[in-house]
Design an enzyme around this catalytic site. Structure first.
Site, PDB file in Angstrom:
ATOM      1  N   ARG A  24       0.835  -1.219   0.000  1.00  0.00           N
ATOM      2  CA  ARG A  24       0.000   0.000   0.000  1.00  0.00           C
ATOM      3  C   ARG A  24       0.866   1.264   0.000  1.00  0.00           C
ATOM      4  O   ARG A  24       0.540   2.265   0.634  1.00  0.00           O
ATOM      5  CB  ARG A  24      -0.950   0.036   1.209  1.00  0.00           C
ATOM      6  CG  ARG A  24      -1.805  -1.192   1.371  1.00  0.00           C
ATOM      7  CD  ARG A  24      -2.926  -1.280   0.340  1.00  0.00           C
ATOM      8  NE  ARG A  24      -3.805  -2.383   0.641  1.00  0.00           N
ATOM      9  CZ  ARG A  24      -3.700  -3.612   0.096  1.00  0.00           C
ATOM     10  NH1 ARG A  24      -2.772  -3.859  -0.809  1.00  0.00           N
ATOM     11  NH2 ARG A  24      -4.548  -4.561   0.428  1.00  0.00           N
TER      12      ARG A  24
ATOM     13  N   SER B 278     -10.583   0.162   3.949  1.00  0.00           N
ATOM     14  CA  SER B 278      -9.744  -0.023   5.146  1.00  0.00           C
ATOM     15  C   SER B 278      -9.149   1.324   5.545  1.00  0.00           C
ATOM     16  O   SER B 278      -8.483   1.963   4.732  1.00  0.00           O
ATOM     17  CB  SER B 278      -8.590  -0.986   4.851  1.00  0.00           C
ATOM     18  OG  SER B 278      -9.089  -2.172   4.302  1.00  0.00           O
TER      19      SER B 278
ATOM     20  N   GLU C 126      -4.184   4.291   6.322  1.00  0.00           N
ATOM     21  CA  GLU C 126      -4.024   4.078   4.872  1.00  0.00           C
ATOM     22  C   GLU C 126      -4.659   5.237   4.106  1.00  0.00           C
ATOM     23  O   GLU C 126      -4.188   5.654   3.050  1.00  0.00           O
ATOM     24  CB  GLU C 126      -4.688   2.755   4.477  1.00  0.00           C
ATOM     25  CG  GLU C 126      -4.621   2.459   3.001  1.00  0.00           C
ATOM     26  CD  GLU C 126      -5.272   1.128   2.639  1.00  0.00           C
ATOM     27  OE1 GLU C 126      -4.883   0.096   3.199  1.00  0.00           O
ATOM     28  OE2 GLU C 126      -6.167   1.147   1.774  1.00  0.00           O
TER      29      GLU C 126
HETATM   30  P1  FAD Z   1      -8.871   9.351  -4.474  1.00  0.00           P
HETATM   31  O1  FAD Z   1      -9.514   9.024  -3.170  1.00  0.00           O
HETATM   32  O2  FAD Z   1      -9.558  10.308  -5.345  1.00  0.00           O
HETATM   33  O3  FAD Z   1      -7.396   9.861  -4.192  1.00  0.00           O
HETATM   34  C1  FAD Z   1      -6.557   9.178  -3.286  1.00  0.00           C
HETATM   35  C2  FAD Z   1      -5.191   9.865  -3.274  1.00  0.00           C
HETATM   36  O4  FAD Z   1      -4.575   9.697  -4.540  1.00  0.00           O
HETATM   37  C3  FAD Z   1      -5.277  11.365  -3.052  1.00  0.00           C
HETATM   38  O5  FAD Z   1      -4.159  11.750  -2.307  1.00  0.00           O
HETATM   39  C4  FAD Z   1      -5.212  11.934  -4.453  1.00  0.00           C
HETATM   40  O6  FAD Z   1      -4.713  13.251  -4.521  1.00  0.00           O
HETATM   41  C5  FAD Z   1      -4.273  10.950  -5.137  1.00  0.00           C
HETATM   42  N1  FAD Z   1      -4.536  10.813  -6.577  1.00  0.00           N
HETATM   43  C6  FAD Z   1      -5.703  10.413  -7.150  1.00  0.00           C
HETATM   44  N2  FAD Z   1      -5.559  10.375  -8.483  1.00  0.00           N
HETATM   45  C7  FAD Z   1      -4.304  10.760  -8.762  1.00  0.00           C
HETATM   46  C8  FAD Z   1      -3.565  10.955  -9.960  1.00  0.00           C
HETATM   47  N3  FAD Z   1      -4.101  10.744 -11.163  1.00  0.00           N
HETATM   48  N4  FAD Z   1      -2.282  11.391  -9.875  1.00  0.00           N
HETATM   49  C9  FAD Z   1      -1.714  11.611  -8.667  1.00  0.00           C
HETATM   50  N5  FAD Z   1      -2.353  11.471  -7.497  1.00  0.00           N
HETATM   51  C10 FAD Z   1      -3.640  11.040  -7.543  1.00  0.00           C
HETATM   52  N6  FAD Z   1      -7.915  -0.160  -1.881  1.00  0.00           N
HETATM   53  C11 FAD Z   1      -7.163  -1.274  -2.114  1.00  0.00           C
HETATM   54  O7  FAD Z   1      -5.955  -1.159  -2.330  1.00  0.00           O
HETATM   55  N7  FAD Z   1      -7.720  -2.511  -2.143  1.00  0.00           N
HETATM   56  C12 FAD Z   1      -9.026  -2.719  -1.920  1.00  0.00           C
HETATM   57  O8  FAD Z   1      -9.489  -3.844  -1.976  1.00  0.00           O
HETATM   58  C13 FAD Z   1      -9.852  -1.582  -1.646  1.00  0.00           C
HETATM   59  N8  FAD Z   1     -11.164  -1.730  -1.367  1.00  0.00           N
HETATM   60  C14 FAD Z   1     -11.927  -0.647  -1.078  1.00  0.00           C
HETATM   61  C15 FAD Z   1     -13.282  -0.826  -0.784  1.00  0.00           C
HETATM   62  C16 FAD Z   1     -14.097   0.254  -0.504  1.00  0.00           C
HETATM   63  C17 FAD Z   1     -15.562   0.039  -0.197  1.00  0.00           C
HETATM   64  C18 FAD Z   1     -13.561   1.573  -0.549  1.00  0.00           C
HETATM   65  C19 FAD Z   1     -14.440   2.765  -0.317  1.00  0.00           C
HETATM   66  C20 FAD Z   1     -12.212   1.759  -0.822  1.00  0.00           C
HETATM   67  C21 FAD Z   1     -11.378   0.658  -1.072  1.00  0.00           C
HETATM   68  N9  FAD Z   1     -10.005   0.808  -1.354  1.00  0.00           N
HETATM   69  C22 FAD Z   1      -9.237  -0.301  -1.624  1.00  0.00           C
HETATM   70  C23 FAD Z   1      -9.380   2.122  -1.332  1.00  0.00           C
HETATM   71  C24 FAD Z   1      -9.512   2.890  -2.686  1.00  0.00           C
HETATM   72  O9  FAD Z   1     -10.524   2.321  -3.470  1.00  0.00           O
HETATM   73  C25 FAD Z   1      -8.218   2.861  -3.491  1.00  0.00           C
HETATM   74  O10 FAD Z   1      -7.173   3.427  -2.744  1.00  0.00           O
HETATM   75  C26 FAD Z   1      -8.335   3.622  -4.808  1.00  0.00           C
HETATM   76  O11 FAD Z   1      -7.169   3.451  -5.579  1.00  0.00           O
HETATM   77  C27 FAD Z   1      -8.587   5.110  -4.617  1.00  0.00           C
HETATM   78  O12 FAD Z   1      -8.878   5.661  -5.888  1.00  0.00           O
HETATM   79  P2  FAD Z   1      -9.573   7.073  -6.037  1.00  0.00           P
HETATM   80  O13 FAD Z   1      -9.571   7.425  -7.475  1.00  0.00           O
HETATM   81  O14 FAD Z   1     -10.893   7.075  -5.374  1.00  0.00           O
HETATM   82  O15 FAD Z   1      -8.553   7.996  -5.253  1.00  0.00           O
HETATM   83  P1  NAP Z   2     -10.109 -10.795   5.060  1.00  0.00           P
HETATM   84  O1  NAP Z   2     -10.300 -11.787   3.972  1.00  0.00           O
HETATM   85  O2  NAP Z   2     -11.082 -10.735   6.188  1.00  0.00           O
HETATM   86  O3  NAP Z   2      -8.640 -10.941   5.646  1.00  0.00           O
HETATM   87  C1  NAP Z   2      -8.164 -10.059   6.648  1.00  0.00           C
HETATM   88  C2  NAP Z   2      -6.747  -9.642   6.318  1.00  0.00           C
HETATM   89  O4  NAP Z   2      -5.931 -10.781   6.318  1.00  0.00           O
HETATM   90  C3  NAP Z   2      -6.672  -9.028   4.958  1.00  0.00           C
HETATM   91  O5  NAP Z   2      -6.484  -7.668   5.129  1.00  0.00           O
HETATM   92  C4  NAP Z   2      -5.529  -9.735   4.247  1.00  0.00           C
HETATM   93  O6  NAP Z   2      -4.386  -8.906   4.036  1.00  0.00           O
HETATM   94  C5  NAP Z   2      -5.096 -10.828   5.183  1.00  0.00           C
HETATM   95  N1  NAP Z   2      -5.230 -12.137   4.516  1.00  0.00           N
HETATM   96  C6  NAP Z   2      -6.340 -12.899   4.379  1.00  0.00           C
HETATM   97  N2  NAP Z   2      -6.052 -14.068   3.763  1.00  0.00           N
HETATM   98  C7  NAP Z   2      -4.724 -14.037   3.498  1.00  0.00           C
HETATM   99  C8  NAP Z   2      -3.822 -14.949   2.878  1.00  0.00           C
HETATM  100  N3  NAP Z   2      -4.223 -16.135   2.418  1.00  0.00           N
HETATM  101  N4  NAP Z   2      -2.529 -14.570   2.751  1.00  0.00           N
HETATM  102  C9  NAP Z   2      -2.103 -13.389   3.217  1.00  0.00           C
HETATM  103  N5  NAP Z   2      -2.915 -12.481   3.818  1.00  0.00           N
HETATM  104  C10 NAP Z   2      -4.203 -12.811   3.972  1.00  0.00           C
HETATM  105  O7  NAP Z   2     -10.015  -9.316   4.422  1.00  0.00           O
HETATM  106  P2  NAP Z   2     -11.125  -8.364   3.831  1.00  0.00           P
HETATM  107  O8  NAP Z   2     -11.190  -7.168   4.672  1.00  0.00           O
HETATM  108  O9  NAP Z   2     -12.382  -9.112   3.537  1.00  0.00           O
HETATM  109  O10 NAP Z   2     -10.446  -7.938   2.459  1.00  0.00           O
HETATM  110  C11 NAP Z   2     -10.235  -8.868   1.441  1.00  0.00           C
HETATM  111  C12 NAP Z   2      -9.198  -8.320   0.475  1.00  0.00           C
HETATM  112  O11 NAP Z   2      -9.645  -7.085  -0.065  1.00  0.00           O
HETATM  113  C13 NAP Z   2      -7.860  -8.027   1.158  1.00  0.00           C
HETATM  114  O12 NAP Z   2      -6.823  -8.345   0.256  1.00  0.00           O
HETATM  115  C14 NAP Z   2      -7.911  -6.558   1.425  1.00  0.00           C
HETATM  116  O13 NAP Z   2      -6.632  -5.946   1.382  1.00  0.00           O
HETATM  117  C15 NAP Z   2      -8.777  -6.029   0.275  1.00  0.00           C
HETATM  118  N6  NAP Z   2      -9.519  -4.865   0.743  1.00  0.00           N
HETATM  119  C16 NAP Z   2      -8.841  -3.692   0.860  1.00  0.00           C
HETATM  120  C17 NAP Z   2      -9.499  -2.548   1.268  1.00  0.00           C
HETATM  121  C18 NAP Z   2      -8.766  -1.240   1.336  1.00  0.00           C
HETATM  122  O14 NAP Z   2      -9.400  -0.231   1.463  1.00  0.00           O
HETATM  123  N7  NAP Z   2      -7.463  -1.243   1.243  1.00  0.00           N
HETATM  124  C19 NAP Z   2     -10.845  -2.583   1.571  1.00  0.00           C
HETATM  125  C20 NAP Z   2     -11.494  -3.809   1.458  1.00  0.00           C
HETATM  126  C21 NAP Z   2     -10.823  -4.947   1.038  1.00  0.00           C
HETATM  127  P3  NAP Z   2      -4.174  -7.932   2.774  1.00  0.00           P
HETATM  128  O15 NAP Z   2      -5.013  -6.740   3.064  1.00  0.00           O
HETATM  129  O16 NAP Z   2      -2.722  -7.643   2.866  1.00  0.00           O
HETATM  130  O17 NAP Z   2      -4.572  -8.634   1.542  1.00  0.00           O
END
Ligand code: FAD
Ligand code: NAP
Length: 338
Positions: free
Chosen positions: A164, A238, A334
């Site tokens: 991340r 998250s 994050e």
């Molecule tokens: P924004 O919120 O608009 O911006 C985020 C940051 O990036 C800000 O600082 C902004 O200035 C910068 N930015 C945006 N676009 C650009 C650009 N073109 N150039 C430079 N900087 C830029 N993330 C995960 O990694 N894995 C997941 O599974 C995941 N699940 C999610 C589930 C839900 C329900 C929600 C709400 C979020 C989740 N996220 C997850 C977080 C989010 O979706 C990601 O981080 C996504 O990439 C954000 O994109 P955005 O366009 O909305 O960014």
């Molecule tokens: P989950 O399945 O309940 O698992 C909890 C955490 O354990 C996750 O964050 C994941 O880490 C880790 N994990 C689970 N299984 C794993 C494996 N086999 N090996 C290594 N790590 C493992 O998680 P969840 O909340 O439902 O999310 C599922 C996936 O979607 C995850 O990969 C999570 O990162 C992604 N997610 C991200 C966001 C966001 O905003 N960043 C929001 C929702 C979901 P990792 O997060 O490192 O994968």
């Protein structure tokens, strides 16, 4: 291109925080954004690039220029024996890009189905889900230097991707606007179903032959059943990162908390599930006013209606403090806080 004054940002962030931007402008070409940035009045103005607003928390009005990205376009740049090189405008919706790849049989992003937001924000935090990260399919990106107005290409190594993390969240924070990303999509899919929930869901779906479309559908089913929909309950996914700690620290913690959810990493370190840690501190389902910790997933902070960004931020601080007191661990946010 229309420059607007004092615009509410509530429709532009998934926490639905009601703050305003001093200046606001949508751009759909690199030339557009270059032109607006060259205006004298913006020389010393703070700039915020906005994608889908799904990874940020506004704690106050934004006293600067918000640039809403609508740069579109997906095209096949080139191909070789093993890969397709697919270029996407940074304002493309990430999941639209995933669906495009599936429809063309380009493999590699299926596990990242339904992540909200734009293509251009993906590299910023090296988005990831279900065992796959953006860096695994990344080839290069192009970005505009905000102050110099020049375009620069970044390779995978130059982006310094981590968990991340990337160079754009660290030393180059706020300096570049990512304008396009080129992905290296596999011609021979390497299916990843190691996150247990995927196999379970594929079985429940009655899928006999594993393929990228089935995996994508499994991920979509799991996600829609588990995560709060931002259209209904404000959230940014998250709120905290899963901490990575040394094997030695983990052993000590494991003695005190035998049920601790943890995953060993290749480098000998251990990744802890921050959601479990927060739950153990008693936060799951708790609310303070309209700010809360989601009842099914303690890693997700939510806005149940009229919470301010400040209230959500204060809640996150209380969580950080209690995690530190109970486990001696320092969680990191994050979500990008403004
Ligand atoms: P924004 O919120 O608009 O911006 C985020 C940051 O990036 C800000 O600082 C902004 O200035 C910068 N930015 C945006 N676009 C650009 C650009 N073109 N150039 C430079 N900087 C830029 N993330 C995960 O990694 N894995 C997941 O599974 C995941 N699940 C999610 C589930 C839900 C329900 C929600 C709400 C979020 C989740 N996220 C997850 C977080 C989010 O979706 C990601 O981080 C996504 O990439 C954000 O994109 P955005 O366009 O909305 O960014
Ligand atoms: P989950 O399945 O309940 O698992 C909890 C955490 O354990 C996750 O964050 C994941 O880490 C880790 N994990 C689970 N299984 C794993 C494996 N086999 N090996 C290594 N790590 C493992 O998680 P969840 O909340 O439902 O999310 C599922 C996936 O979607 C995850 O990969 C999570 O990162 C992604 N997610 C991200 C966001 C966001 O905003 N960043 C929001 C929702 C979901 P990792 O997060 O490192 O994968």
């Amino acid at each position: 291109m229309i420059l607007l004054d004092n615009i509410s940002l509530k429709p532009f962030n998934t926490f639905h925080i009601d703050v305003s931007a001093r200046y606001f402008c949508e751009f759909n070409s690199t030339e557009d954004v270059k032109q607006v940035l060259s205006e004298k009045k913006f020389t010393d103005t703070p700039i915020l690039v906005l994608g889908g607003g799904s990874n940020l928390l506004f704690t106050k009005n934004y006293d600067g220029l918000v640039l809403k990205n609508t740069l579109k376009g997906i095209s096949l740049d080139k191909e070789d024996a093993d890969y397709y090189y697919v270029k996407a405008g940074s304002g493309e919706v990430w999941n639209d890009f995933v669906m495009y790849c599936l429809s063309h049989n380009y493999a590699g992003v299926e596990n990242m189905s339904l992540i909200p937001g734009s293509v251009g924000a993906g590299p910023l935090q090296n988005i990831g889900a279900y065992g796959v990260e953006l860096k695994d399919v990344f080839y290069e990106l192009e970005a505009l230097h905000i102050k110099e107005g020049t375009l620069k290409k970044f390779s995978n190594a130059e982006c310094k991707f981590g968990y991340r993390e990337s160079v754009f969240k660290q030393e180059l924070k706020g300096q570049f606007i990512i304008t396009s990303v080129t992905f290296r999509m596999s011609k021979r899919p390497l299916l990843k179903t190691s996150y247990g929930a995927i196999e379970k869901e594929l079985d429940a779906m009655g899928v006999k032959e594993r393929n990228i479309k089935a995996i994508s559908q499994a991920v979509i089913n799991i996600r829609t059943g588990k995560l709060p929909d931002p259209a209904k309950i404000g959230n940014a996914g998250s709120f905290f990162k899963n901490p990575e700690i040394s094997g030695e620290t983990f052993q000590k913690l494991k003695q005190r908390y035998p049920g601790m959810v943890a995953y060993p990493l290749d480098n000998g370190r251990v990744k802890l599930a921050a959601g479990w840690i927060i739950e153990m501190c008693g936060w799951k389902g708790k609310t303070i006013g309209d700010a809360g910790v989601h009842r099914d997933q303690a890693l997700v902070l939510v806005n149940y209606g009229k919470a301010s960004g400040r209230e959500i931020y204060d809640l996150s601080r209380e969580i950080l403090d209690s995690v530190n007191q109970k486990f001696g661990l320092t969680l990191e946010r994050e979500v990008n806080v403004y």
